[in-house]
Design a protein around this motif. Structure first.
Motif, PDB file in Angstrom:
ATOM      1  N   GLN A  22       0.857  -1.207   0.000  1.00  0.00           N
ATOM      2  CA  GLN A  22       0.000   0.000   0.000  1.00  0.00           C
ATOM      3  C   GLN A  22       0.883   1.245   0.000  1.00  0.00           C
ATOM      4  O   GLN A  22       0.594   2.250  -0.658  1.00  0.00           O
ATOM      5  N   TRP A  23       1.962   1.157   0.741  1.00  0.00           N
ATOM      6  CA  TRP A  23       2.878   2.292   0.861  1.00  0.00           C
ATOM      7  C   TRP A  23       3.520   2.610  -0.485  1.00  0.00           C
ATOM      8  O   TRP A  23       3.653   3.765  -0.884  1.00  0.00           O
ATOM      9  N   ILE A  24       3.874   1.545  -1.222  1.00  0.00           N
ATOM     10  CA  ILE A  24       4.428   1.760  -2.569  1.00  0.00           C
ATOM     11  C   ILE A  24       3.361   2.399  -3.454  1.00  0.00           C
ATOM     12  O   ILE A  24       3.623   3.343  -4.188  1.00  0.00           O
ATOM     13  N   TRP A  25       2.159   1.884  -3.324  1.00  0.00           N
ATOM     14  CA  TRP A  25       1.025   2.427  -4.100  1.00  0.00           C
ATOM     15  C   TRP A  25       0.886   3.923  -3.824  1.00  0.00           C
ATOM     16  O   TRP A  25       0.704   4.724  -4.723  1.00  0.00           O
ATOM     17  N   ASP A  26       0.972   4.297  -2.538  1.00  0.00           N
ATOM     18  CA  ASP A  26       0.876   5.721  -2.173  1.00  0.00           C
ATOM     19  C   ASP A  26       1.963   6.533  -2.876  1.00  0.00           C
ATOM     20  O   ASP A  26       1.749   7.668  -3.280  1.00  0.00           O
ATOM     21  N   ASN A  27       3.132   5.928  -2.979  1.00  0.00           N
ATOM     22  CA  ASN A  27       4.274   6.676  -3.492  1.00  0.00           C
ATOM     23  C   ASN A  27       4.438   6.648  -4.999  1.00  0.00           C
ATOM     24  O   ASN A  27       5.406   7.206  -5.522  1.00  0.00           O
ATOM     25  N   ILE A  28       3.503   5.973  -5.675  1.00  0.00           N
ATOM     26  CA  ILE A  28       3.564   6.075  -7.139  1.00  0.00           C
ATOM     27  C   ILE A  28       2.364   6.888  -7.635  1.00  0.00           C
ATOM     28  O   ILE A  28       1.987   6.799  -8.800  1.00  0.00           O
ATOM     29  N   ALA A  29       1.802   7.687  -6.713  1.00  0.00           N
ATOM     30  CA  ALA A  29       0.682   8.555  -7.090  1.00  0.00           C
ATOM     31  C   ALA A  29       1.108   9.394  -8.287  1.00  0.00           C
ATOM     32  O   ALA A  29       2.227   9.882  -8.335  1.00  0.00           O
ATOM     33  N   GLY A  30       0.217   9.512  -9.252  1.00  0.00           N
ATOM     34  CA  GLY A  30       0.553  10.275 -10.462  1.00  0.00           C
ATOM     35  C   GLY A  30       1.066   9.359 -11.549  1.00  0.00           C
ATOM     36  O   GLY A  30       1.045   9.702 -12.725  1.00  0.00           O
ATOM     37  N   LEU A  31       1.575   8.194 -11.141  1.00  0.00           N
ATOM     38  CA  LEU A  31       2.116   7.259 -12.135  1.00  0.00           C
ATOM     39  C   LEU A  31       1.422   5.904 -12.033  1.00  0.00           C
ATOM     40  O   LEU A  31       1.889   4.909 -12.578  1.00  0.00           O
ATOM     41  N   ARG A  32       0.306   5.909 -11.294  1.00  0.00           N
ATOM     42  CA  ARG A  32      -0.372   4.626 -11.087  1.00  0.00           C
ATOM     43  C   ARG A  32      -0.871   4.043 -12.395  1.00  0.00           C
ATOM     44  O   ARG A  32      -0.793   2.840 -12.613  1.00  0.00           O
ATOM     45  N   VAL A  33      -1.358   4.935 -13.290  1.00  0.00           N
ATOM     46  CA  VAL A  33      -1.878   4.443 -14.575  1.00  0.00           C
ATOM     47  C   VAL A  33      -0.745   3.781 -15.351  1.00  0.00           C
ATOM     48  O   VAL A  33      -0.901   2.686 -15.905  1.00  0.00           O
TER      49      VAL A  33
END
Ligand code: GTP
Ligand code: MG
Length: 596
Positions: free
Chosen positions: A12-23
């Motif tokens: 989840q933490w990694i997910w938080d930190n790829i905000a803007g590049l999730r797509v």
């Protein structure tokens, strides 16, 4: 060691930190699934070619009549292979892009976190350990995004897609092959349990080695002074050895498991030959299907072989993420109160201690007990006392580096814990006991607290600090680079630059912690004179050992074992005939006079 609880899981933490590049990340994952699906094209077309044109009763006739179809199939095979290569390339780029951005973002965030921490944090963490978190640990996290996650998806996708394909071709054959999966999972599960603590230990050893290197490099003068190079080299060698040994042991865990996995993987072609051969003879399977099974067997065997490596890397990530997230989610305990008073104007500079007691969090002994005194705006307060009596601890409570355990510290009659930290600290000019200058010009060092300061003001504060003379004599004057790579300065010169730096912010409260201890008497006198003639109002709190520094103070505090035992002016304290009077006698050579 107790495991820390974080508000988010690692993923989840990694997910938080790829905000803007999730797509991009999701597209990369879809890409991975897709290019693994494309793996099927070659065996699929091979199967068709074999069944239609190479085997069967009228293969040769079929070939003569349908040459076009044959070449279309070959072209499709080549086309799909090229398409796959292109997708793999773009996909890797996407993972790399996302991982680098995440690394960049986490590193900046972490640096900011570290930068804003309070003193307690810096007492707890060692520089080498923090550096490991900012470098090696972060790289393990990047590697996890760029490679480990991709590999997990790739293995899973390959295994699933190929299994489905196998089942669609021949259920019996597929069942015999897939039956190997639970065995592999059991092996891998046991391996994970064994290797996880090894990675945590490995990470610890790495940090220890970095700390040893960092402390030796920054403290090299001490090493040289005591000629302890050989000792330190041996000590580092030991750290390095420990690290290498732990690394080897971690790798060896997989070596124990590898033969089992390899045996399972190698059994697959045997199963194919045996079961597939039987099915072929019974006509329950075509030659084309056999070729397809054989051509795709690697897609089942490779994930098995790779699993150990992937798990190893995942555990490395897990150990590193624990360390990074610990900092990421850490909060300084000294922060602005929610109802902090906004005080944008200049402080008058009144400082008051009301029954203040203090103890360091990690120590059982009180350092200060029931300290009360007041410094009116513009006054000079001198604090004296033997080494370790708590002087530095006392002054650190004014800019709220630490909080008192009891009592209150007030600035302009407001509790410092109710003031905004930034407003409070920018009003206090502090020259600390250990002078630290940055690798920058002298000018840059003096202007550190106020980058907009004019050249004239830099000169002015340097004159106040009796530093202008020696700075002007340097080859590059104020542009001389000091610090690590610059020219060396004497202890007294560093103290004077540090004093100029404290004065440059035109503070309401000036705190000097033994700042003139290394300058000669004459220069000290000059500094004292300037401090009494500053062109801005300023309360001065001065820790000093010399009577010459303290005797002109409005108020002198004598601190002994954390308590104020005497206070008053120079003359009052001499009349009292206590510690201060003894000190005066000692320093002026009139000891016999005092003791008769
Ligand atoms: P000198 O600078 O040597 O003249 O001493 P000082 O009067 O400034 O003493 P200081 O306030 O630095 O220390 C007072 C006591 O607190 C000493 O017994 C130190 O060992 C202890 N102390 C200082 N800093 C720390 C700290 O960061 N953590 C802990 N636990 N103890 C500390
Ligand atoms: Mg001190």
């Amino acid at each position: 060691m107790q495991k820390k609880k974080f508000p988010r899981t690692k993923l989840q933490w990694i997910w938080d930190n790829i905000a803007g590049l999730r797509v991009v990340f999701i597209l990369a994952i879809v890409g991975t699934l897709f290019y693994n699906l494309l793996q099927l094209t070659v065996p699929f077309f091979s199967q068709m070619i074999v069944d239609r044109f190479l085997t069967g009763d009228n293969a040769a006739v079929h070939f003569q009549e349908n040459k076009g179809e044959f070449f279309t199939l070959i072209a499709a095979m080549i086309g799909f292979t090229l398409l796959r290569a292109l997708i793999v390339y773009i996909d890797c780029m996407a993972y790399e892009h996302v991982s680098q951005r995440a690394l960049f973002r986490i590193r900046n965030y972490l640096f900011e976190k570290i930068e804003r921490q309070d003193m307690h944090f810096y007492n707890e963490y060692r520089t080498g350990d923090l550096m490991t978190r900012l470098t090696g640990d972060l790289d393990a996290i990047r590697h996890n995004i760029a490679w480990v996650i991709r590999m997990i998806i790739e293995c899973f996708a390959l295994f699933t897609v190929v299994s489905i394909y196998f089942f669609s071709m021949n259920v019996k054959m597929a069942l015999c092959i897939v039956a190997m999966a639970p065995v592999i999972f059991l092996i891998v599960f046991t391996f994970r349990k064994k290797v996880a603590p090894m990675h945590a230990l490995l990470r610890e050893k790495h940090a220890q080695m970095n700390t040893a290197a960092q402390e030796n490099i920054s403290g090299n003068r001490v090493v040289k002074a005591f000629s302890r190079e050989d000792y330190e080299i041996e000590k580092f060698d030991q750290s390095n050895h420990d690290y290498a040994e732990t690394n080897k042991k971690t790798r060896l865990v997989w070596v124990k498991f590898f033969p089992f996995v390899e045996t399972c993987a190698n059994l697959l072609p045997v199963i194919l030959l045996w079961v597939g051969g039987t099915l072929l003879m019974k006509d329950e399977m075509t030659m084309g299907e056999y070729v397809a099974f054989s051509g795709l067997m690697w897609a089942i065997a490779n994930p098995m072989r790779l699993l150990g490596n992937i798990l190893n890397e995942f555990q490395r990530f897990s150990a590193a993420a624990d360390k990074v997230m610990e900092i990421y989610y850490s909060e300084p305990s000294i922060v602005d109160a929610p109802d902090a008073i906004d005080h944008p104007d200049r402080f008058k500079g009144k400082v008051e201690f009301r029954h203040v007691s203090f103890q360091y969090e990690d120590s059982g002994l009180p350092v200060l007990e029931d300290i009360s005194f007041t410094a009116a705006p513009g006054e000079t307060i001198a604090i004296m006392g033997e080494t370790g009596c708590g002087k530095t601890s006392l002054i650190q409570l004014i800019p709220r580096f630490y909080e008192p355990t009891k009592g209150q510290v007030l600035v302009d009659d407001m509790d410092v814990s109710k003031l905004k930290l930034q407003q409070l600290r920018t009003s206090i000019g502090m020259a600390t006991q250990d002078v630290l200058l940055y690798s920058d010009t002298i000018d840059g060092n003096i202007a550190y607290g106020d980058l907009n300061i004019s050249k004239e003001n830099v000169l002015k504060v340097s004159r106040y600090a009796a530093a202008d003379e020696f700075i002007s004599k340097m080859p590059d004057g104020y542009n001389t680079i000091v610090g690590e790579r610059g020219v060396g300065l004497s202890g007294g010169q560093k103290q004077r630059i540090s004093l100029a730096r404290a004065l440059a912010i035109r503070p309401s409260i000036l705190i000097l912690d033994d700042t003139t201890s290394a300058v000669d008497m004459e220069t000290e006198k000059q500094i004292q004179k300037s401090l009494s003639e500053l062109d801005f109002p300023c309360t001065k709190i001065i820790i000093a050992q010399r009577i010459s520094t303290t005797k002109t103070a409005d108020h002198i505090l004598i601190l002994q074992h954390g308590k104020i035992t005497e206070q008053g002016t120079h003359n009052e304290l001499i009349r009292k005939g206590g510690y201060y009077a003894d000190l005066v006698a000692l320093q002026t050579g009139k000891e016999e006079m005092v003791h008769g």
